[in-house]
Write a protein that holds these residues in place. Structure first.
Motif, PDB file in Angstrom:
ATOM      1  N   GLY A   1       3.157   6.791  -0.087  1.00  0.00           N
ATOM      2  CA  GLY A   1       4.341   5.975   0.122  1.00  0.00           C
ATOM      3  C   GLY A   1       5.593   6.813   0.292  1.00  0.00           C
ATOM      4  O   GLY A   1       5.532   8.040   0.415  1.00  0.00           O
TER       5      GLY A   1
ATOM      6  N   VAL B   1       3.962  -3.438   5.952  1.00  0.00           N
ATOM      7  CA  VAL B   1       2.983  -3.361   4.869  1.00  0.00           C
ATOM      8  C   VAL B   1       1.852  -2.393   5.193  1.00  0.00           C
ATOM      9  O   VAL B   1       1.277  -1.797   4.295  1.00  0.00           O
ATOM     10  CB  VAL B   1       2.389  -4.737   4.508  1.00  0.00           C
ATOM     11  CG1 VAL B   1       3.411  -5.572   3.779  1.00  0.00           C
ATOM     12  CG2 VAL B   1       1.861  -5.447   5.709  1.00  0.00           C
ATOM     13  N   SER B   2       1.546  -2.243   6.480  1.00  0.00           N
ATOM     14  CA  SER B   2       0.427  -1.358   6.793  1.00  0.00           C
ATOM     15  C   SER B   2       0.874   0.095   6.889  1.00  0.00           C
ATOM     16  O   SER B   2       0.044   0.995   6.880  1.00  0.00           O
ATOM     17  CB  SER B   2      -0.259  -1.801   8.080  1.00  0.00           C
ATOM     18  OG  SER B   2       0.602  -1.665   9.176  1.00  0.00           O
TER      19      SER B   2
ATOM     20  N   ARG C   1       2.853   2.383   4.677  1.00  0.00           N
ATOM     21  CA  ARG C   1       3.558   2.523   3.406  1.00  0.00           C
ATOM     22  C   ARG C   1       4.823   3.342   3.573  1.00  0.00           C
ATOM     23  O   ARG C   1       4.816   4.405   4.164  1.00  0.00           O
ATOM     24  CB  ARG C   1       2.654   3.184   2.378  1.00  0.00           C
ATOM     25  CG  ARG C   1       1.510   2.286   1.970  1.00  0.00           C
ATOM     26  CD  ARG C   1       0.820   2.818   0.762  1.00  0.00           C
ATOM     27  NE  ARG C   1       1.771   3.184  -0.278  1.00  0.00           N
ATOM     28  CZ  ARG C   1       1.431   3.601  -1.477  1.00  0.00           C
ATOM     29  NH1 ARG C   1       0.165   3.700  -1.776  1.00  0.00           N
ATOM     30  NH2 ARG C   1       2.332   3.915  -2.360  1.00  0.00           N
TER      31      ARG C   1
ATOM     32  N   ALA D   1       8.975   0.030   5.031  1.00  0.00           N
ATOM     33  CA  ALA D   1       9.936  -0.955   4.533  1.00  0.00           C
ATOM     34  C   ALA D   1      11.088  -0.258   3.828  1.00  0.00           C
ATOM     35  O   ALA D   1      12.261  -0.527   4.093  1.00  0.00           O
ATOM     36  CB  ALA D   1       9.248  -1.936   3.595  1.00  0.00           C
TER      37      ALA D   1
ATOM     38  N   ASN E   1      12.027  -7.189   4.775  1.00  0.00           N
ATOM     39  CA  ASN E   1      11.848  -5.929   4.076  1.00  0.00           C
ATOM     40  C   ASN E   1      11.709  -6.129   2.579  1.00  0.00           C
ATOM     41  O   ASN E   1      10.917  -5.443   1.926  1.00  0.00           O
ATOM     42  CB  ASN E   1      13.025  -5.001   4.375  1.00  0.00           C
ATOM     43  CG  ASN E   1      12.870  -4.345   5.720  1.00  0.00           C
ATOM     44  OD1 ASN E   1      11.811  -3.850   6.054  1.00  0.00           O
ATOM     45  ND2 ASN E   1      13.931  -4.368   6.513  1.00  0.00           N
TER      46      ASN E   1
ATOM     47  N   CYS F   1       8.195  -7.203   1.923  1.00  0.00           N
ATOM     48  CA  CYS F   1       7.238  -6.106   2.116  1.00  0.00           C
ATOM     49  C   CYS F   1       7.321  -5.106   0.972  1.00  0.00           C
ATOM     50  O   CYS F   1       6.303  -4.626   0.473  1.00  0.00           O
ATOM     51  CB  CYS F   1       7.492  -5.409   3.436  1.00  0.00           C
ATOM     52  SG  CYS F   1       7.126  -6.468   4.847  1.00  0.00           S
ATOM     53  N   LEU F   2       8.520  -4.797   0.557  1.00  0.00           N
ATOM     54  CA  LEU F   2       8.702  -3.872  -0.547  1.00  0.00           C
ATOM     55  C   LEU F   2       8.070  -4.442  -1.819  1.00  0.00           C
ATOM     56  O   LEU F   2       7.461  -3.721  -2.611  1.00  0.00           O
ATOM     57  CB  LEU F   2      10.197  -3.648  -0.764  1.00  0.00           C
ATOM     58  CG  LEU F   2      10.651  -2.226  -0.996  1.00  0.00           C
ATOM     59  CD1 LEU F   2       9.916  -1.277  -0.071  1.00  0.00           C
ATOM     60  CD2 LEU F   2      12.143  -2.134  -0.779  1.00  0.00           C
TER      61      LEU F   2
ATOM     62  N   GLU G   1       4.233  -4.353  -1.561  1.00  0.00           N
ATOM     63  CA  GLU G   1       3.653  -3.046  -1.316  1.00  0.00           C
ATOM     64  C   GLU G   1       2.816  -2.640  -2.526  1.00  0.00           C
ATOM     65  O   GLU G   1       3.168  -2.913  -3.645  1.00  0.00           O
ATOM     66  CB  GLU G   1       4.785  -2.034  -1.094  1.00  0.00           C
ATOM     67  CG  GLU G   1       4.360  -0.813  -0.319  1.00  0.00           C
ATOM     68  CD  GLU G   1       5.567  -0.020   0.174  1.00  0.00           C
ATOM     69  OE1 GLU G   1       6.269   0.543  -0.667  1.00  0.00           O
ATOM     70  OE2 GLU G   1       5.808   0.016   1.401  1.00  0.00           O
ATOM     71  N   ARG G   2       1.713  -2.016  -2.277  1.00  0.00           N
ATOM     72  CA  ARG G   2       0.771  -1.559  -3.301  1.00  0.00           C
ATOM     73  C   ARG G   2       0.201  -2.723  -4.111  1.00  0.00           C
ATOM     74  O   ARG G   2      -0.229  -2.538  -5.246  1.00  0.00           O
ATOM     75  CB  ARG G   2       1.414  -0.502  -4.188  1.00  0.00           C
ATOM     76  CG  ARG G   2       2.153  -1.012  -5.423  1.00  0.00           C
ATOM     77  CD  ARG G   2       2.670   0.136  -6.222  1.00  0.00           C
ATOM     78  NE  ARG G   2       3.517   0.996  -5.400  1.00  0.00           N
ATOM     79  CZ  ARG G   2       3.973   2.172  -5.757  1.00  0.00           C
ATOM     80  NH1 ARG G   2       3.603   2.680  -6.911  1.00  0.00           N
ATOM     81  NH2 ARG G   2       4.771   2.856  -4.989  1.00  0.00           N
TER      82      ARG G   2
ATOM     83  N   GLY H   1      -1.918  -6.896   0.133  1.00  0.00           N
ATOM     84  CA  GLY H   1      -0.511  -6.996   0.475  1.00  0.00           C
ATOM     85  C   GLY H   1      -0.218  -7.690   1.784  1.00  0.00           C
ATOM     86  O   GLY H   1       0.695  -8.514   1.862  1.00  0.00           O
TER      87      GLY H   1
ATOM     88  N   ALA I   1       2.196 -10.820   2.073  1.00  0.00           N
ATOM     89  CA  ALA I   1       3.483 -10.680   2.756  1.00  0.00           C
ATOM     90  C   ALA I   1       3.617 -11.747   3.835  1.00  0.00           C
ATOM     91  O   ALA I   1       4.659 -12.396   3.963  1.00  0.00           O
ATOM     92  CB  ALA I   1       3.603  -9.289   3.374  1.00  0.00           C
TER      93      ALA I   1
END
Lengths: 217, 217
Positions: B37, B107-108, B110, B113, B166, B169-170, B173-174, B178, B182
Motif C-alpha cells: 500500500g 481498490v484494486s 492499493r 486512493a 476516495n 475506497c480508503l 482498503e485491506r 473490498g 466499495a
DNA sequence: TGCAAAAACGGGGTGGCCCTCCATATCGTA
DNA sequence: TACGATATGGAGGGCCACCCCGTTTTTGCA
C-alpha cells in the motif's frame, strides 16, 4: 477447564502510583491526539505525561487500546444520544440525526474516526474493538426502527452506514472547514446525488419521494 | 524579469544512467505499493531497485511524488475512460459508470486512493497534486453534462463526488472483499439510503424517484 | 580518441519511532 | 518498621526517512 473467571475487575485494584500514571498518560494522549490525530507519537505522549515509554506500553499495549481509552467517554455520549433518539417519533429523522452526531464528534475529535473504523479486522483478536462494538450496538436500534418504518432500504446495514460516516470523516479530517464539509457529504450520501424535487435547503435528507423523470431508457 | 521560461522540458534530457535508475525505482515502487500500500517503506523500494536510498530521494523528493509517478498511467486510463463516456447517450449513467470505474481502480491498486486524496492541501504547494488535478478535470466534463441533463443535484461538485469515492475506497482498503463492498457503498452513496420503489437489483443508482410517505411532520 | 567538468551515485550518519529488558524505586501491609 | 509484590524508566535493538559528501560514471568537446 479454567480455574476461575473474573470478567469485570481483576482482584488487584491497581496501585496508587500506577493509577496516577495511567491518568496522566490518558490526559497527555488526549492532548496529543487532539493536536496530531491518531498517529500521534507514543514517545511524545509518554514525554508529555512525564513517564517512561515502557510505562506507557505497559498500561496500553497497543495504540488502538490507548485510543479506545481516550475516546471511551465520547463514545458513551454518542451511545446515550442514540438512546435518547430512540424516543423520536420519526425513525428516519432519528437515524440521520444520530449519524450526523457521530460525524460531528468524529470530525471535532481528531482520531476518533480512525479509532472507530478499526473493528475486528487487523491482526490481534479482541484487542481493542470496544468502541466499534459500542457504536454498532447503539446504531442498530435506530436502524431497525427506521427499517420497520420503511424509511431506509431493507438491505442497508448499520455497518454500511457507519463505514460511510467514518470514511467521510477520515477523508475531510485536517481539511480547512472539515465539519461543514463532512455534514454536507453525509447529507449527500444519505439522500443520494439525484435531484429531489422542491428540496432546496441544505442537503435535506428526508422526503426522498416525488415526481421525477426516468434517467435510464 | 526572469531570463527565460521553458515550461515543458528542461534542456537537460537526463543522463542515461539516471533514467535507468528512475525506471528501476518506479518498477520497484509499483511492486512494493501493490504489496504494502501507500505506506510502503522507501528504503525497501530503494533496496529492491538496487539503488541507494539517496538516489531514490533525489528522483522523488517526496513520497507523494513517487506515488504520483507510479499511478500516472492508471490515472490516464481513467481520464481516457471519462473521454469515452462523454459519448454515452445517458449523462447520468456515464457519470456513475465513471465514478464506479474510479472506485474499481482505487481498490484494486492499493495506495491509489490515498494518492488521489491528497490534493492541494498538506504542506508544500504544487508538490504533487497532478493526479488529483487530472481526475478532477476528467470528471468535471461528465458532471456538467449530467447537470445540464438535470440528472444530478445542481449543488453537487466534482470534488464532492471524488471525495466520496476516495473516502469509501480508503475505508474498505485491506478489507476481505473490498471491491464488492466499495461498489456497494458507492451505489448507496449515489442513490441515497431511502428506499426506491421497485428497484430490487444491486443498489441501482438511477430512478431515485418514487412514492413515499413524508417522514417529517 | 582522450579528457575534464558536470551529473549522478550511494555508504554512512543523524535523529526519530516503536517496543522490550532488567536493575531500581515505590507502595501496601504485616 | 521491614518486607515482598508491584511499578518504573533508562538503555538498547531494530526499523525508518532523510541528508552530507567523497567517489564513480557519463557526456560534450577538442
Amino acid at each position: 477447564m479454567p480455574k476461575d473467571s473474573r470478567p469485570p475487575s481483576p482482584p488487584r485494584p491497581m496501585r496508587a502510583d500506577a493509577r496516577r500514571n495511567y491518568e496522566r498518560i490518558l490526559a497527555a494522549a488526549a492532548d496529543a491526539v487532539a493536536e496530531y490525530g491518531a498517529e500521534a507519537s507514543l514517545e511524545e505522549i509518554a514525554r508529555r505525561a512525564g513517564v517512561g515509554s515502557a510505562t506507557l506500553h505497559r498500561h496500553f499495549p497497543s495504540r488502538q487500546l490507548l485510543l479506545e481509552a481516550v475516546f471511551r467517554d465520547k463514545v458513551e455520549v454518542l451511545c446515550a444520544t442514540a438512546g435518547d433518539l430512540a424516543a423520536d417519533p420519526d425513525p428516519a429523522h432519528a437515524l440521520t440525526s444520530w449519524l450526523r452526531a457521530v460525524a460531528a464528534h468524529a470530525v471535532s475529535n481528531r482520531g476518533l474516526a480512525a479509532s472507530l473504523m478499526r473493528g475486528v479486522r487487523d491482526g490481534d483478536p479482541a484487542l481493542g474493538a470496544t468502541c466499534h462494538a459500542m457504536i454498532v450496538d447503539a446504531g442498530t436500534g435506530l436502524l431497525v426502527r427506521a427499517r420497520r418504518a420503511k424509511a431506509v432500504r431493507p438491505d442497508v446495514s448499520i455497518t454500511d452506514l457507519l463505514t460511510l460516516v467514518n470514511a467521510i470523516c477520515l477523508a475531510v479530517e485536517r481539511e480547512p472547514d472539515g465539519a461543514a464539509r463532512a455534514d454536507r457529504l453525509l447529507g449527500l450520501a444519505l439522500a443520494g446525488v439525484h435531484p429531489a424535487r422542491e428540496a432546496a435547503g441544505d442537503t435535506p435528507p428526508s422526503r426522498p419521494e416525488g415526481s421525477g423523470r426516468s434517467s435510464r431508457p
